[in-house]
Scaffold this motif. Structure first.
Motif, PDB file in Angstrom:
ATOM      1  N   PHE A  33       0.718  -1.228   0.029  1.00 57.82           N
ATOM      2  CA  PHE A  33      -0.094  -0.098   0.052  1.00 57.82           C
ATOM      3  C   PHE A  33       0.713   1.349  -0.091  1.00 57.82           C
ATOM      4  CE2 PHE A  33      -3.487  -2.509   2.062  1.00 57.82           C
ATOM      5  CZ  PHE A  33      -4.501  -2.408   0.995  1.00 57.82           C
ATOM      6  N   ILE A  70       2.734  -6.229   4.220  1.00 51.25           N
ATOM      7  CA  ILE A  70       2.595  -5.391   5.308  1.00 51.25           C
ATOM      8  C   ILE A  70       3.664  -5.408   6.385  1.00 51.25           C
ATOM      9  CG2 ILE A  70       0.790  -4.459   7.134  1.00 51.25           C
ATOM     10  CD1 ILE A  70      -1.386  -5.976   5.503  1.00 51.25           C
ATOM     11  N   ALA A  85      -4.731  -1.715   6.979  1.00 48.23           N
ATOM     12  CA  ALA A  85      -3.989  -2.491   5.848  1.00 48.23           C
ATOM     13  C   ALA A  85      -4.526  -3.911   5.861  1.00 48.23           C
ATOM     14  CB  ALA A  85      -2.481  -2.428   5.817  1.00 48.23           C
TER      15      ALA A  85
END
Length: 330
Positions: A33, A70, A85
């Protein structure tokens, strides 16, 4: 490892790079992300939530898996970005989340028990006892092994764990213990493990001087190269410094990991996946590296001669190393 051999896991820092990786033959693509939850948090890179959903659809339609990194260490007192996330990863339906922080792993196991978890190389789990702990505590299915193990080490580990293991085969090398590098923060205040950035672009300078090109990171001069010589991206670990009157690369010379020459041995060692590094690189790099490693991996699985090819144009400093895979020191 599947019945057809290890999975080829490939990087993508942008939607264009993801499409290039899928089209070049990736079995799986890993992304992050556009925030501090992933360890390649550079300006202009990574995915919004909408872009990740589109990427999932593109990959799934072509039989390619999508993994979400992540993999930074969560900020004390504020888990919101990492929690969000995880929730979005589960909602979008990624095939696995790649995690390193113990708290984030615990949160993932509790909130999303059906989400497949992979242990990031940032966790630096280098022996069967560590893998057993992560498996028992959080239910991880796979671990990306740190770049400190020989092929023999990897082969021996496979007989002592039921966790799948993934190894890096091409891309940047790092002299630091995986997941323990804060060196960049001494020059810039930011490091990969904290906010996902090593040598942030805003702190990088290239200065042309009479005696050559000077690279700087923050207030530090990292290197000086003569006209016509390649100037690598300035990181402290690959800087050239004067020590006892002599200039030298005191941590590591700029080079890339290239495991092409040991591909057959890695496949025979039973690895579940072969990973290419480079989410900060462009789609041309991704397409070429993936196609090359795809051919090598397929030849190794079939027992055919390996065509080493030439990836020198993609290697840092135009030099490569097999790293610890062929380590002959103890």
């Amino acid at each position: 490892m599947s019945a057809t051999g290890p999975e080829l896991v490939c990087p993508a820092g942008t939607p264009a790079a993801l499409r290039a990786a899928v089209d070049a033959g990736a079995d799986a693509v890993y992304v992050g992300f556009r925030d501090e939850t992933n360890a390649r948090n550079f300006p202009g890179l990574n995915f919004s939530r909408a872009e990740l959903a589109d990427a999932r659809a593109y990959a799934q339609a072509r039989g390619t898996k999508l993994y979400l990194a992540i993999n930074t260490f969560a900020r004390a007192g504020d888990l919101r970005p990492w929690r969000q996330a995880l929730d979005d990863a589960a909602r979008i339906g990624v095939d696995a989340a790649i995690l390193s922080d113990l708290g984030v792993l615990a949160m993932a196991a509790e909130r999303h028990p059906d989400l497949r978890l992979h242990l990031s190389v940032q966790a630096s789990a280098a022996h069967p006892e560590a893998l057993a702990y992560y498996r028992r505590s959080f239910g991880i299915r796979r671990a990306v092994l740190p770049r400190v193990l020989t092929v023999d080490d990897i082969r021996a580990m496979g007989s002592q764990t039921d966790v799948e293991y993934e190894v890096l085969v091409f891309g940047g090398l790092c002299p630091m213990a995986e997941g323990r590098c804060f060196l960049s923060s001494y020059a810039t205040g930011r490091s990969p493990n904290t906010v996902g950035v090593c040598s942030p672009a805003a702190d990088v300078r290239y200065l042309e001087r009479a005696d050559g090109l000077v690279t700087q990171l923050g207030a530090f001069t990292i290197n000086r190269v003569a006209d016509g010589q390649a100037a690598g991206y300035p990181t402290l670990c690959k800087g050239r410094f004067k020590v006892r009157g002599e200039e030298a690369y005191i941590f590591e010379e700029p080079s890339s990991l290239n495991a092409a020459s040991v591909m057959r041995q890695l496949v025979a060692a039973g690895v579940s996946a072969l990973k290419i590094e480079g989410r900060q690189r462009g789609r041309a790099y991704v397409a070429q590296a993936v196609a090359h490693m795809r051919a090598l991996r397929d030849a190794a699985v079939r027992g055919e001669p390996l065509e080493a090819g030439d990836l020198a144009g993609l290697e840092e400093g135009a030099r490569s190393s097999t790293g610890a895979y062929r380590k002959d020191w103890q």
